[in-house]
Design a protein around this motif. Structure first.
Motif, mmCIF file in Angstrom:
data_model
loop_
_atom_site.group_PDB
_atom_site.id
_atom_site.type_symbol
_atom_site.label_atom_id
_atom_site.label_comp_id
_atom_site.label_asym_id
_atom_site.label_seq_id
_atom_site.Cartn_x
_atom_site.Cartn_y
_atom_site.Cartn_z
ATOM 1 N N GLY A 135 0.833 -1.202 0.000
ATOM 2 C CA GLY A 135 0.000 0.000 0.000
ATOM 3 C C GLY A 135 0.866 1.249 0.000
ATOM 4 O O GLY A 135 0.649 2.173 -0.787
ATOM 5 N N GLY A 136 1.882 1.258 0.874
ATOM 6 C CA GLY A 136 2.747 2.421 0.965
ATOM 7 C C GLY A 136 3.508 2.646 -0.329
ATOM 8 O O GLY A 136 3.600 3.772 -0.824
ATOM 9 N N CYS A 137 4.041 1.571 -0.917
ATOM 10 C CA CYS A 137 4.812 1.704 -2.158
ATOM 11 C C CYS A 137 3.938 2.177 -3.313
ATOM 12 O O CYS A 137 4.305 3.086 -4.058
ATOM 13 C CB CYS A 137 5.474 0.376 -2.531
ATOM 14 N N LEU A 138 2.767 1.551 -3.450
ATOM 15 C CA LEU A 138 1.908 1.911 -4.584
ATOM 16 C C LEU A 138 1.357 3.317 -4.412
ATOM 17 O O LEU A 138 1.465 4.154 -5.314
ATOM 18 C CB LEU A 138 0.756 0.907 -4.729
ATOM 19 N N ALA A 139 0.778 3.584 -3.237
ATOM 20 C CA ALA A 139 0.221 4.918 -3.013
ATOM 21 C C ALA A 139 1.335 5.959 -3.039
ATOM 22 O O ALA A 139 1.173 7.044 -3.602
ATOM 23 C CB ALA A 139 -0.526 4.966 -1.688
ATOM 24 N N GLY A 140 2.485 5.607 -2.447
ATOM 25 C CA GLY A 140 3.609 6.540 -2.437
ATOM 26 C C GLY A 140 4.089 6.857 -3.852
ATOM 27 O O GLY A 140 4.404 8.005 -4.164
ATOM 28 N N SER A 141 4.129 5.849 -4.716
ATOM 29 C CA SER A 141 4.541 6.091 -6.099
ATOM 30 C C SER A 141 3.534 6.982 -6.802
ATOM 31 O O SER A 141 3.900 7.925 -7.517
ATOM 32 C CB SER A 141 4.671 4.775 -6.863
ATOM 33 N N PHE A 142 2.265 6.690 -6.572
ATOM 34 C CA PHE A 142 1.212 7.469 -7.229
ATOM 35 C C PHE A 142 1.244 8.925 -6.777
ATOM 36 O O PHE A 142 1.334 9.844 -7.594
ATOM 37 C CB PHE A 142 -0.151 6.839 -6.942
ATOM 38 N N PHE A 143 1.206 9.138 -5.460
ATOM 39 C CA PHE A 143 1.193 10.516 -4.966
ATOM 40 C C PHE A 143 2.529 11.201 -5.199
ATOM 41 O O PHE A 143 2.582 12.409 -5.450
ATOM 42 C CB PHE A 143 0.815 10.549 -3.482
ATOM 43 N N GLY A 144 3.616 10.416 -5.137
ATOM 44 C CA GLY A 144 4.930 10.988 -5.445
ATOM 45 C C GLY A 144 4.952 11.531 -6.865
ATOM 46 O O GLY A 144 5.435 12.643 -7.117
ATOM 47 N N LEU A 145 4.387 10.777 -7.787
ATOM 48 C CA LEU A 145 4.326 11.227 -9.179
ATOM 49 C C LEU A 145 3.498 12.505 -9.283
ATOM 50 O O LEU A 145 3.889 13.453 -9.975
ATOM 51 C CB LEU A 145 3.739 10.123 -10.063
ATOM 52 N N LEU A 146 2.378 12.537 -8.580
ATOM 53 C CA LEU A 146 1.550 13.749 -8.611
ATOM 54 C C LEU A 146 2.344 14.963 -8.115
ATOM 55 O O LEU A 146 2.289 16.039 -8.718
ATOM 56 C CB LEU A 146 0.303 13.578 -7.738
ATOM 57 N N LEU A 147 3.088 14.769 -7.038
ATOM 58 C CA LEU A 147 3.887 15.882 -6.504
ATOM 59 C C LEU A 147 4.915 16.349 -7.530
ATOM 60 O O LEU A 147 5.148 17.547 -7.695
ATOM 61 C CB LEU A 147 4.610 15.466 -5.217
ATOM 62 N N VAL A 148 5.525 15.376 -8.214
ATOM 63 C CA VAL A 148 6.529 15.749 -9.211
ATOM 64 C C VAL A 148 5.870 16.510 -10.357
ATOM 65 O O VAL A 148 6.409 17.501 -10.849
ATOM 66 C CB VAL A 148 7.258 14.503 -9.743
ATOM 67 N N LEU A 149 4.694 16.060 -10.757
ATOM 68 C CA LEU A 149 3.987 16.766 -11.831
ATOM 69 C C LEU A 149 3.747 18.216 -11.417
ATOM 70 O O LEU A 149 3.873 19.128 -12.233
ATOM 71 C CB LEU A 149 2.654 16.085 -12.154
ATOM 72 N N LEU A 150 3.431 18.430 -10.156
ATOM 73 C CA LEU A 150 3.255 19.802 -9.669
ATOM 74 C C LEU A 150 4.580 20.547 -9.646
ATOM 75 O O LEU A 150 4.684 21.689 -10.066
ATOM 76 C CB LEU A 150 2.670 19.798 -8.257
ATOM 77 N N ARG A 151 5.607 19.855 -9.135
ATOM 78 C CA ARG A 151 6.888 20.540 -8.956
ATOM 79 C C ARG A 151 7.532 20.939 -10.262
ATOM 80 O O ARG A 151 8.305 21.887 -10.314
ATOM 81 C CB ARG A 151 7.858 19.645 -8.181
ATOM 82 N N LYS A 152 7.289 20.204 -11.323
ATOM 83 C CA LYS A 152 7.949 20.518 -12.592
ATOM 84 C C LYS A 152 7.162 21.521 -13.427
ATOM 85 O O LYS A 152 7.546 21.834 -14.542
ATOM 86 C CB LYS A 152 8.190 19.248 -13.413
ATOM 87 N N THR A 153 6.040 22.016 -12.908
ATOM 88 C CA THR A 153 5.294 23.037 -13.650
ATOM 89 C C THR A 153 6.119 24.313 -13.699
ATOM 90 O O THR A 153 7.047 24.504 -12.927
ATOM 91 C CB THR A 153 3.950 23.365 -12.956
ATOM 92 N N LYS A 154 5.722 25.187 -14.628
ATOM 93 C CA LYS A 154 6.403 26.469 -14.732
ATOM 94 C C LYS A 154 5.359 27.577 -14.637
ATOM 95 O O LYS A 154 4.177 27.326 -14.798
ATOM 96 C CB LYS A 154 7.142 26.563 -16.076
ATOM 97 N N GLY A 155 5.816 28.767 -14.346
ATOM 98 C CA GLY A 155 4.919 29.910 -14.382
ATOM 99 C C GLY A 155 4.292 30.214 -13.039
ATOM 100 O O GLY A 155 4.308 29.396 -12.116
ATOM 101 N N ALA A 156 3.743 31.405 -12.929
ATOM 102 C CA ALA A 156 3.233 31.916 -11.653
ATOM 103 C C ALA A 156 1.967 31.176 -11.213
ATOM 104 O O ALA A 156 1.690 31.046 -10.025
ATOM 105 C CB ALA A 156 2.952 33.406 -11.773
ATOM 106 N N LEU A 157 1.218 30.670 -12.166
ATOM 107 C CA LEU A 157 -0.067 30.042 -11.866
ATOM 108 C C LEU A 157 0.068 28.922 -10.840
ATOM 109 O O LEU A 157 -0.761 28.769 -9.945
ATOM 110 C CB LEU A 157 -0.657 29.493 -13.174
ATOM 111 N N PHE A 158 1.171 28.150 -10.945
ATOM 112 C CA PHE A 158 1.337 26.988 -10.074
ATOM 113 C C PHE A 158 2.337 27.236 -8.948
ATOM 114 O O PHE A 158 2.826 26.291 -8.350
ATOM 115 C CB PHE A 158 1.777 25.775 -10.898
#
Ligand SMILES: Nc1ncnc2c1ncn2[C@@H]1O[C@H](COP(=O)(O)OP(=O)(O)OP(=O)(O)O)[C@@H](O)[C@H]1O
Ligand SMILES: [Mg+2]
Lengths: 246, 229
Positions: free
Chosen positions: B34-57
């Motif tokens: 559970g931790g690995c799967l959920a962690g991978s999923f939410f970790g990916l979401l965080l990365v998608l947020l972190r790699k955004t550009k611009g003031a909006l995000f």
């Protein structure tokens, strides 16, 4: 009306100014080459033109329409009409050759897949890679990869093609096959802005040559003028250096 | 010592203890998986947020960064205890297991986010530039070009992390969650020798992580020779 008109362009990376007051106009069907020492801002100029680095100042007018780099619509319209090929790592490594060439026309331009594929196959045949449709970039030589990259750029049906040292990362014996493709495009009347270190080639294909130094264009003229009778000191120096190197 | 073990073994390897250990192993498996799967999923979401550009995000980007930095620095045991006291504070009626799972998922999310981010940054920047100049949007570039190339860079460190993480689930025993380590404690407190109790736990941990390691190795092998690079 010039095809592409750049006026008084300034650009900087973070706080370091890289381009200052660059003005250049390119007529339809013209091939303008940018030459100059390493770090003089040639790549940066191309990057600014395609919107990878926002300009600080100045204007770019494409076919009479000013480009607003802060506006996504304007930027998309510009990129629909200008294609660029870099020195290396152009091709998407996780896709085969055919998919590299077709993905943007199909997914972004929403063109009919079968029509795009037929066109892609013709383009790949034109660059001599009709038998490599299913190969991955890692299975191709550097020269073959660059030829695919050019085919991919052409599949976007650009009006202007920007080439940034597309042969510089290649082994010497692979350079000619790529230059041959560019010659073909020159013959077809494609408007091009080319950065190249292949001086013989620049001299042969260019309508005009612009010499850049320290972020500015210091001299622009016909290849004969730039290479045989440069007017400015900077140009004389640079030409003398490349003559010595050959 | 051998005499004592031989004497105790029949009392230890009973049906009841077997079920008890299997249950505990199930809990460890669920916490790990559970931790690995959920962690991978939410970790990916965080990365998608972190790699955004611009003031909006800007704000989500900063939050994602803060989350990752915080949960990578705090020891997992402290995160578990924090989660435990937080759940008591708000008087939520949730099982200890769930509290442990959520806390461990936070930890896994932070670590996986770093691993995924490093993998993404291992992809040549020209891939982004080529895509941008062909009018690819951010998500399309990420999902169709960058991640398919990044995942083979991500895989080896991800699996080393998963293997460490299986061991981290042992901290859940500190909350009183019945998982393998806790089961070991219970058995010793019932008077069984530590050699038998913790010995069985050890074998069961190995039974969990060995297939995981093999699976990771198999995935990496499968990637290596393909034309997909
Ligand atoms: N990503 C970057 N971040 C910061 N500075 C950069 C970056 N890219 C280039 N520069 C700087 O901008 C200046 C111009 O670089 P540019 O790459 O445009 O030169 P160039 O004429 O293309 O050189 P070359 O012939 O070596 O390719 C250089 O001083 C360089 O150090
Ligand atoms: Mg350059």
């Amino acid at each position: 009306m010039p095809h592409l008109e750049i006026t008084n362009l300034d650009a900087a990376y973070k706080s370091q100014p890289v381009l200052s007051g660059v003005s250049l106009s390119v007529e339809k069907g013209e091939v303008v080459s940018l030459i100059g020492p390493s770090g003089s801002g040639k790549s940066t100029l191309l990057r600014v033109l395609v919107g990878l680095l926002p300009p600080r100042k100045g204007t770019v007018v494409l076919d009479g329409t000013p480009v607003d780099y802060s506006d996504q619509r304007s930027l998309r319209a510009l990129r629909d009409r200008c294609a660029i090929v870099f020195q290396q790592f152009n091709l998407f490594r996780n896709m085969d050759v055919l998919r590299n060439v077709t993905i943007a026309p199909v997914k972004i331009k929403k063109r009919d897949r079968r029509e795009v594929e037929a066109e892609a196959e013709a383009l790949l045949a034109k660059v001599g890679l009709g038998d490599k449709l299913r190969a991955y970039p890692s299975e191709l030589s550097g020269g073959q990869q660059q030829r695919v990259a050019i085919a991919r750029a052409l599949a976007l049906r650009p009006e202007i093609l920007l080439l940034d040292e597309v042969t510089s990362a290649l082994d010497p014996e692979l350079v000619q096959e790529v230059l041959d493709i560019i010659r073909l495009l020159v013959g077809e009347g494609m408007t091009m802005l080319v950065v190249s270190h292949e001086m013989g080639f620049v001299r042969e294909v260019s309508s005009r040559v612009a010499l850049m130094s320290a972020g500015a264009i210091v001299e622009i003229g016909s290849p004969a003028q730039i290479f045989d009778a440069p007017k400015t000191e900077r140009a004389k120096d640079f030409v003398a250096k490349i003559l010595r190197a050959h | 010592m051998w005499a004592r073990l031989a004497d105790e073994a029949p009392r230890f390897f009973t049906y009841y203890n077997g079920i008890f250990l299997l249950q505990a192993m199930g809990a460890t498996l669920l916490l790990s998986l559970g931790g690995c799967l959920a962690g991978s999923f939410f970790g990916l979401l965080l990365v998608l947020l972190r790699k955004t550009k611009g003031a909006l995000f800007l704000v989500p980007r900063a939050l994602a960064w803060g989350f990752v930095e915080f949960f990578r620095r705090v020891p997992p045991l402290v995160v578990l205890l924090l989660a435990f006291f937080a759940s008591n504070l708000v008087k939520m009626d949730v099982s200890l297991f769930l509290v442990a799972l959520v806390a461990l998922t936070f930890v896994a999310t932070a670590f996986m986010a770093e691993i995924i981010r490093a993998g993404i940054e291992g992809v040549h920047p020209n891939q982004w530039d080529s895509a941008a100049t062909m009018n690819f949007g951010y998500l399309r570039t990420m999902l169709t070009i960058i991640l398919p190339q990044a995942w083979k860079i991500i895989l080896p460190p991800a699996f080393s992390f998963f293997l460490l993480f299986v061991k981290d689930t042992a901290f859940a025993s500190q909350l009183g969650t019945l998982e393998l380590t806790y089961a070991g404690k219970v058995l010793t407190s019932r008077g069984f020798t530590a050699v038998l109790s913790y010995g069985s736990i050890l074998v069961l941990y190995f039974a969990l992580s060995y297939p995981l390691a093999r699976f990771g190795a198999w995935l990496e092998d499968r990637l290596a020779p393909s034309g997909n690079h």
